[in-house]
Design an enzyme around this catalytic site. Structure first.
Site, PDB file in Angstrom:
ATOM      1  N   SER A 182       1.190  -1.260   0.075  1.00 29.81           N
ATOM      2  CA  SER A 182       0.034   0.389  -0.063  1.00 29.81           C
ATOM      3  C   SER A 182       0.840   1.069   0.389  1.00 29.81           C
ATOM      4  O   SER A 182       1.469   1.378  -0.937  1.00 29.81           O
ATOM      5  CB  SER A 182      -0.813   0.010   1.300  1.00 29.81           C
ATOM      6  OG  SER A 182      -1.500   0.864   1.400  1.00 29.81           O
ATOM      7  N   ASP A 203      10.523   5.718 -10.077  1.00 32.67           N
ATOM      8  CA  ASP A 203       9.950   6.578 -11.587  1.00 32.67           C
ATOM      9  C   ASP A 203      10.649   7.729 -11.202  1.00 32.67           C
ATOM     10  O   ASP A 203      10.497   8.347 -12.257  1.00 32.67           O
ATOM     11  CB  ASP A 203       8.119   6.276 -11.439  1.00 32.67           C
ATOM     12  CG  ASP A 203       7.848   5.217 -11.408  1.00 32.67           C
ATOM     13  OD1 ASP A 203       8.741   4.159 -11.854  1.00 32.67           O
ATOM     14  OD2 ASP A 203       6.135   5.238 -12.029  1.00 32.67           O
ATOM     15  N   LYS A 248      -0.768  -3.918  -2.983  1.00 30.68           N
ATOM     16  CA  LYS A 248      -2.693  -3.608  -2.888  1.00 30.68           C
ATOM     17  C   LYS A 248      -2.224  -1.714  -3.028  1.00 30.68           C
ATOM     18  O   LYS A 248      -1.847  -1.032  -3.183  1.00 30.68           O
ATOM     19  CB  LYS A 248      -2.389  -3.583  -1.656  1.00 30.68           C
ATOM     20  CG  LYS A 248      -3.929  -3.919  -0.934  1.00 30.68           C
ATOM     21  CD  LYS A 248      -4.109  -2.380   0.022  1.00 30.68           C
ATOM     22  CE  LYS A 248      -5.588  -1.545   0.031  1.00 30.68           C
ATOM     23  NZ  LYS A 248      -5.758  -0.454   0.681  1.00 30.68           N
TER      24      LYS A 248
END
Length: 485
Positions: free
Chosen positions: A302, A313, A327
């Protein structure tokens, strides 16, 4: 937008998505007409009346209706549920960093209860419960007939009281553990300066930051930790979110923002194609651009995945470890006005590159599975003077044997524990390598700048010299003309 995000959470009850789910073709939803919905609701009321009147024992109407609402929401996904007044209060208490119980994050998995991760320094973690373990019995009662909320309630109780759990770990026989309940106060951030074992006095200082969950105070705790570490001139950071089951989405955003100087952190996408919210980092990297390695594993879920994905990224950090949990959905609590609420999935979240984490997780840049270091050389050789028959004994050997026995009984130091943590050691190795590479790049850039400046100065000098030569040549010509006259 930020106000809207404040009510989002990205924590409770992650669920494993199996490979079969990825290949299963989703059939289009067949919506009912208003009339058909009305008929089904009438049938529901009829089922309730018949069950209440015909059941062999006295029926508990409240229990029946709450179970019906839970079943309705549970049919949507594993994270949506009905929260009774007690459940809703407990949820809010837990989210603010203090609650009673064993300190364990769990999920429903094919009727069983599966451990997402134990929380640091809690009864569950101290008892050796690991991410991926299954709980089959609570106080000798099977969990297969329980809802997740019921299983959670059975594990909670007054501090000091005991609860018995039957645990199954992969490849091992079932074992029974008796744990003592405690008040679980979560200090979500721990930090210290670390260095590689046996690296001497000149060892590089590495800032180690461990985040165990994402709560209401995590951002503040992290900022204070970074300020202290920066004063100690660390060369880089290991951000450890292994076995971190998640927490507030806003806390994850703040944590990622602390390490970023700009760029997207996360986007949430709702039911409609146009329902997209993007969150961007503010100017200012608290770590001044120093190298970062993020440690993840299967227990990282999560909010942990949001942070790892954002740094990965944006090219800000290297992610190391094993595949994370996967998740990738956002839940919201919708109060019903009487102290109860609905906990419902309202969106999916995506990393800056547009990657959905749901069911996939974060893939580390460098996969490093937790391993044990094997000693290949014996400390004492099998073949030595002492191995001969009737060899004379060393009069000091008894003292040494006693000292060895005493040393073996001692608890491991923090340094020894670090040395046994293979992923942490490799993470620190990588921070040192990245720091040296960064320093080398900066030195090359500095040398290039100096060389460019020297070249420009030389060119300017050459131009000045050329101008002088031209002036001298012109003057000589003028002198010759005067002489001829």
């Amino acid at each position: 937008m930020l106000k809207k995000l404040l009510v989002f959470t990205a924590l409770l009850m992650p669920v494993t998505v199996f490979a079969a789910d990825k290949t299963k073709k989703e059939e289009p939803v067949e919506h009912l007409t208003d009339e058909q919905i009305y008929e089904q609701l009438k049938k529901l009321a009829l089922v309730f009346e018949v069950a209440r009147d015909s059941f062999v024992e006295e029926a508990d109407e409240k229990k029946m209706l709450e179970a019906a609402m839970n079943g309705m929401l549970g049919a949507l996904d594993p994270h949506s549920s009905y929260l009774s007044a007690d459940d809703f209060k407990e949820f809010n208490d837990k989210s603010h960093g203090e609650f009673g119980g064993l300190g364990i994050q769990i999920t429903s998995d094919r009727g069983a209860v599966r451990v997402i991760s134990p929380i640091d320094d809690t009864p569950a973690e101290k008892a050796g419960i690991k991410a991926g373990d299954y709980i089959t019995h609570i106080d000798d009662e099977q969990v297969f007939d329980m809802t997740l909320n019921q299983a959670v309630k059975k594990m909670k109780g007054r501090p000091g009281t005991k609860v018995k759990l039957t645990i199954i770990s992969e490849g091992k026989e079932p074992r029974t553990l008796t744990l003592k309940r405690a008040i679980i106060k979560v200090d979500s951030v721990k930090s210290e300066v670390k260095s590689l074992a046996d690296s001497g006095e000149d060892a590089e200082k590495i800032g180690y930051v461990r985040i165990s969950d994402f709560g209401a105070t995590t951002s503040k705790e992290l900022n204070e930790a970074i300020k202290k570490l920066e004063k100690k001139d660390v060369i880089g950071y290991v951000l450890d979110v292994r076995n971190n089951p998640g927490g507030y989405l806003t806390a994850a955003i703040d944590v990622a923002d602390a390490f970023l100087d700009g760029g997207e952190i996360v986007s949430t996408r709702g039911k409609e194609k146009t329902d997209i919210e993007r969150v961007y980092a503010k100017k200012g990297d608290l770590t001044n651009g120093k190298p970062i390695v993020v440690l993840i594993n299967h227990g990282s879920a999560s909010a942990s995945e949001i942070v790892a994905g954002a740094l990965q990224d944006n090219g800000r950090g290297l992610v190391m470890g094993s595949q994370s949990f996967g998740k990738g959905s956002v839940q919201q609590q919708k109060p019903l006005g009487d102290g109860t609420a609905i906990h419902i999935t309202i969106a999916r979240y995506y990393t800056p590159s547009g990657h959905s984490i749901q069911g996939e997780g974060i893939t580390p840049d460098v996969e490093v599975l937790q391993s044990k270091v094997e000693v290949l050389e014996r400390k004492e050789s099998m073949y030595s003077e002492a191995s001969f028959k009737n060899a004379l004994k060393n009069e000091e050997s008894d003292k040494k044997d006693k000292k060895k026995s005493d040393d073996e009984e001692k608890e491991l130091t923090d340094e020894e524990k670090d040395a046994l943590d293979y992923q942490l050691q490799r993470g620190m190795d990588m921070v040192i390598a990245m720091s040296k590479l960064q320093a080398r790049s900066e030195k090359l850039a500095e040398n290039k700048e100096k060389a460019d400046d020297a070249e420009k100065a030389e060119e300017a000098s050459d131009k000045s010299s050329d101008k002088k030569d031209v002036k001298k040549e012109t003057k000589d010509k003028e002198t010759k003309k005067k002489d001829k006259k």
